[in-house]
Scaffold this motif. Structure first.
Motif, PDB file in Angstrom:
ATOM      1  N   TYR A 142      14.364  55.085  73.319  1.00 51.65           N
ATOM      2  CA  TYR A 142      14.796  53.990  72.457  1.00 51.65           C
ATOM      3  C   TYR A 142      16.204  53.547  72.840  1.00 51.65           C
ATOM      4  CZ  TYR A 142      17.844  57.024  69.617  1.00 51.65           C
ATOM      5  OH  TYR A 142      18.846  57.865  69.186  1.00 51.65           O
ATOM      6  N   LEU A 143      16.480  52.287  72.530  1.00 57.11           N
ATOM      7  CA  LEU A 143      17.796  51.692  72.729  1.00 57.11           C
ATOM      8  C   LEU A 143      18.170  50.957  71.450  1.00 57.11           C
ATOM      9  CD1 LEU A 143      17.345  50.071  76.264  1.00 57.11           C
ATOM     10  CD2 LEU A 143      18.895  51.969  75.725  1.00 57.11           C
ATOM     11  N   LYS A 144      19.460  50.784  71.229  1.00 54.74           N
ATOM     12  CA  LYS A 144      19.939  49.970  70.115  1.00 54.74           C
ATOM     13  C   LYS A 144      20.329  48.604  70.657  1.00 54.74           C
ATOM     14  CE  LYS A 144      21.408  53.803  67.190  1.00 54.74           C
ATOM     15  NZ  LYS A 144      22.518  54.420  66.412  1.00 54.74           N
ATOM     16  N   TRP A 145      19.852  47.569  69.984  1.00 54.82           N
ATOM     17  CA  TRP A 145      20.045  46.184  70.418  1.00 54.82           C
ATOM     18  C   TRP A 145      21.512  45.771  70.359  1.00 54.82           C
ATOM     19  CZ3 TRP A 145      18.735  42.593  73.337  1.00 54.82           C
ATOM     20  CH2 TRP A 145      18.647  41.232  73.010  1.00 54.82           C
ATOM     21  N   LYS A 146      22.264  46.320  69.407  1.00 54.00           N
ATOM     22  CA  LYS A 146      23.659  45.930  69.224  1.00 54.00           C
ATOM     23  C   LYS A 146      24.482  46.304  70.458  1.00 54.00           C
ATOM     24  CE  LYS A 146      27.524  46.279  65.973  1.00 54.00           C
ATOM     25  NZ  LYS A 146      28.010  46.889  64.705  1.00 54.00           N
ATOM     26  N   ASN A 147      25.177  45.316  71.010  1.00 55.09           N
ATOM     27  CA  ASN A 147      26.058  45.490  72.176  1.00 55.09           C
ATOM     28  C   ASN A 147      25.328  45.940  73.439  1.00 55.09           C
ATOM     29  OD1 ASN A 147      28.338  44.846  70.558  1.00 55.09           O
ATOM     30  ND2 ASN A 147      28.505  46.974  69.894  1.00 55.09           N
ATOM     31  N   LEU A 148      24.006  45.798  73.458  1.00 53.73           N
ATOM     32  CA  LEU A 148      23.241  46.202  74.638  1.00 53.73           C
ATOM     33  C   LEU A 148      23.503  45.241  75.797  1.00 53.73           C
ATOM     34  CD1 LEU A 148      21.020  48.074  75.838  1.00 53.73           C
ATOM     35  CD2 LEU A 148      19.336  46.415  74.997  1.00 53.73           C
ATOM     36  N   GLN A 149      23.761  45.800  76.965  1.00 57.51           N
ATOM     37  CA  GLN A 149      23.968  44.995  78.159  1.00 57.51           C
ATOM     38  C   GLN A 149      22.665  44.884  78.938  1.00 57.51           C
ATOM     39  OE1 GLN A 149      27.044  43.459  78.857  1.00 57.51           O
ATOM     40  NE2 GLN A 149      27.397  44.184  76.757  1.00 57.51           N
ATOM     41  N   LEU A 150      22.461  43.746  79.566  1.00 54.07           N
ATOM     42  CA  LEU A 150      21.216  43.488  80.274  1.00 54.07           C
ATOM     43  C   LEU A 150      20.901  44.521  81.354  1.00 54.07           C
ATOM     44  CD1 LEU A 150      18.786  41.669  80.676  1.00 54.07           C
ATOM     45  CD2 LEU A 150      20.175  40.207  82.143  1.00 54.07           C
ATOM     46  N   PRO A 151      21.862  44.910  82.198  1.00 56.88           N
ATOM     47  CA  PRO A 151      21.529  45.914  83.216  1.00 56.88           C
ATOM     48  C   PRO A 151      20.996  47.218  82.624  1.00 56.88           C
ATOM     49  CG  PRO A 151      23.608  44.848  83.762  1.00 56.88           C
ATOM     50  CD  PRO A 151      23.238  44.392  82.380  1.00 56.88           C
ATOM     51  N   GLU A 152      21.529  47.631  81.454  1.00 56.07           N
ATOM     52  CA  GLU A 152      21.053  48.865  80.831  1.00 56.07           C
ATOM     53  C   GLU A 152      19.609  48.723  80.379  1.00 56.07           C
ATOM     54  OE1 GLU A 152      22.099  51.982  77.183  1.00 56.07           O
ATOM     55  OE2 GLU A 152      23.263  50.126  77.409  1.00 56.07           O
ATOM     56  N   LEU A 153      19.277  47.580  79.776  1.00 58.86           N
ATOM     57  CA  LEU A 153      17.901  47.369  79.335  1.00 58.86           C
ATOM     58  C   LEU A 153      16.947  47.349  80.520  1.00 58.86           C
ATOM     59  CD1 LEU A 153      15.701  46.747  77.290  1.00 58.86           C
ATOM     60  CD2 LEU A 153      16.423  44.338  77.319  1.00 58.86           C
ATOM     61  N   LEU A 154      17.318  46.638  81.578  1.00 60.25           N
ATOM     62  CA  LEU A 154      16.460  46.561  82.759  1.00 60.25           C
ATOM     63  C   LEU A 154      16.279  47.934  83.404  1.00 60.25           C
ATOM     64  CD1 LEU A 154      17.764  43.256  84.352  1.00 60.25           C
ATOM     65  CD2 LEU A 154      15.569  43.603  83.209  1.00 60.25           C
ATOM     66  N   THR A 155      17.359  48.704  83.426  1.00 54.49           N
ATOM     67  CA  THR A 155      17.270  50.051  83.985  1.00 54.49           C
ATOM     68  C   THR A 155      16.298  50.913  83.186  1.00 54.49           C
ATOM     69  OG1 THR A 155      19.519  49.963  84.871  1.00 54.49           O
ATOM     70  CG2 THR A 155      18.572  52.141  84.525  1.00 54.49           C
ATOM     71  N   ARG A 156      16.385  50.843  81.855  1.00 51.75           N
ATOM     72  CA  ARG A 156      15.489  51.651  81.018  1.00 51.75           C
ATOM     73  C   ARG A 156      14.042  51.208  81.139  1.00 51.75           C
ATOM     74  NH1 ARG A 156      17.652  54.793  76.983  1.00 51.75           N
ATOM     75  NH2 ARG A 156      15.507  55.520  76.765  1.00 51.75           N
ATOM     76  N   LEU A 157      13.821  49.900  81.265  1.00 52.45           N
ATOM     77  CA  LEU A 157      12.459  49.416  81.495  1.00 52.45           C
ATOM     78  C   LEU A 157      11.920  49.970  82.811  1.00 52.45           C
ATOM     79  CD1 LEU A 157      12.877  45.683  80.415  1.00 52.45           C
ATOM     80  CD2 LEU A 157      11.511  47.411  79.214  1.00 52.45           C
ATOM     81  N   GLY A 158      12.763  49.919  83.852  1.00 52.16           N
ATOM     82  CA  GLY A 158      12.354  50.449  85.138  1.00 52.16           C
ATOM     83  C   GLY A 158      12.108  51.943  85.087  1.00 52.16           C
ATOM     84  N   GLN A 159      12.940  52.672  84.363  1.00 45.99           N
ATOM     85  CA  GLN A 159      12.766  54.114  84.237  1.00 45.99           C
ATOM     86  C   GLN A 159      11.456  54.456  83.538  1.00 45.99           C
ATOM     87  OE1 GLN A 159      16.288  55.389  82.178  1.00 45.99           O
ATOM     88  NE2 GLN A 159      17.458  55.712  84.070  1.00 45.99           N
ATOM     89  N   THR A 160      11.124  53.679  82.511  1.00 43.85           N
ATOM     90  CA  THR A 160       9.869  53.916  81.789  1.00 43.85           C
ATOM     91  C   THR A 160       8.680  53.742  82.724  1.00 43.85           C
ATOM     92  OG1 THR A 160      10.866  53.146  79.717  1.00 43.85           O
ATOM     93  CG2 THR A 160       8.463  53.220  79.809  1.00 43.85           C
TER      94      THR A 160
END
Length: 219
Positions: free
Chosen positions: A155-173
């Motif tokens: 899980y990630l928290k939407w607040k202050n989330l940076q795009l590279p972090e979200l993309l990295t976690r999607l890729g990791q999943t």
């Protein structure tokens, strides 16, 4: 050559009970306003963006968690989602609001994921919106904590989330599943059973270049 567990086309399905937030997240991923955040569609939408020979595909869904949705209507939406994500989604991104995530909501979300496949929880990543009630302890509520456990604590928290972090976690999943998409066998005829005229009515795929931040993520 792609390494084991990597994907050249990452397919992400958005689920949750807020069209506005799902659309905002889809636009955030693609780096462009491709989904209308104000007007909810009554069908799935697909959009994609290119980045250095790789591609991110986002499938936005209508409200599959509505308590009054009929079984037939739900099945139609699921088949359409499977068709648009063929040969299967890599990640279910669950966009959730803590103040609205009741036990009933959790059960409906689990039902939808299980309808796709018994592998769905292994491919799920939760994106939790900021609570409007700061300090309320909503993150500790049993339904949300149970869902976090079901999603293997992804899980990630939407607040202050940076795009590279979200993309990295999607890729990791995706990599945690060796780059293999969800096998939606229960809907395996979702594409072949569609008549030609239905194929011609499918929404045109929206393509937009991703921002430099997306390219810099280098999934």
């Amino acid at each position: 050559m792609a390494t084991a567990g990597s994907v050249s086309e990452l397919r992400v399905v958005l689920l949750g009970n807020s069209w506005c937030e799902r659309s905002s997240v889809g636009n955030f991923i693609l780096g462009a306003a491709v989904f209308n955040t104000k007007e909810e569609w009554d069908r799935c939408q697909r959009a994609s963006g290119e980045r250095e020979g790789n591609k991110v595909v986002v499938i936005n869904t209508p409200d599959l968690l509505h308590d009054n949705i009929s079984e037939n209507r739900l099945t139609e939406h699921l088949k359409e989602c499977v068709r648009l994500s063929h040969p299967g989604p890599h990640v279910f991104l669950l966009v959730l609001q803590p103040e609205h995530f009741t036990e009933e909501h959790k059960q409906r979300l689990c039902r939808v994921l299980e309808r796709f496949s018994d592998q769905s929880f292994d491919h799920s990543l939760m994106l939790i919106s900021p609570s409007r009630e700061e300090g309320s302890g909503l993150m500790e509520q049993p339904p949300l904590q149970d869902m976090i456990r079901k999603c293997r604590y992804r899980y990630l928290k939407w607040k202050n989330l940076q795009l590279p972090e979200l993309l990295t976690r999607l890729g990791q999943t995706a990599k945690e599943n060796n780059g293999e998409p969800v096998s939606c066998e229960v809907f395996e005829d979702a594409t072949s059973a569609l008549p030609d005229d239905h194929q011609s009515q499918k929404p045109k795929e929206i393509r937009h270049p991703l921002t430099e931040a997306v390219k810099a993520a280098g999934m």
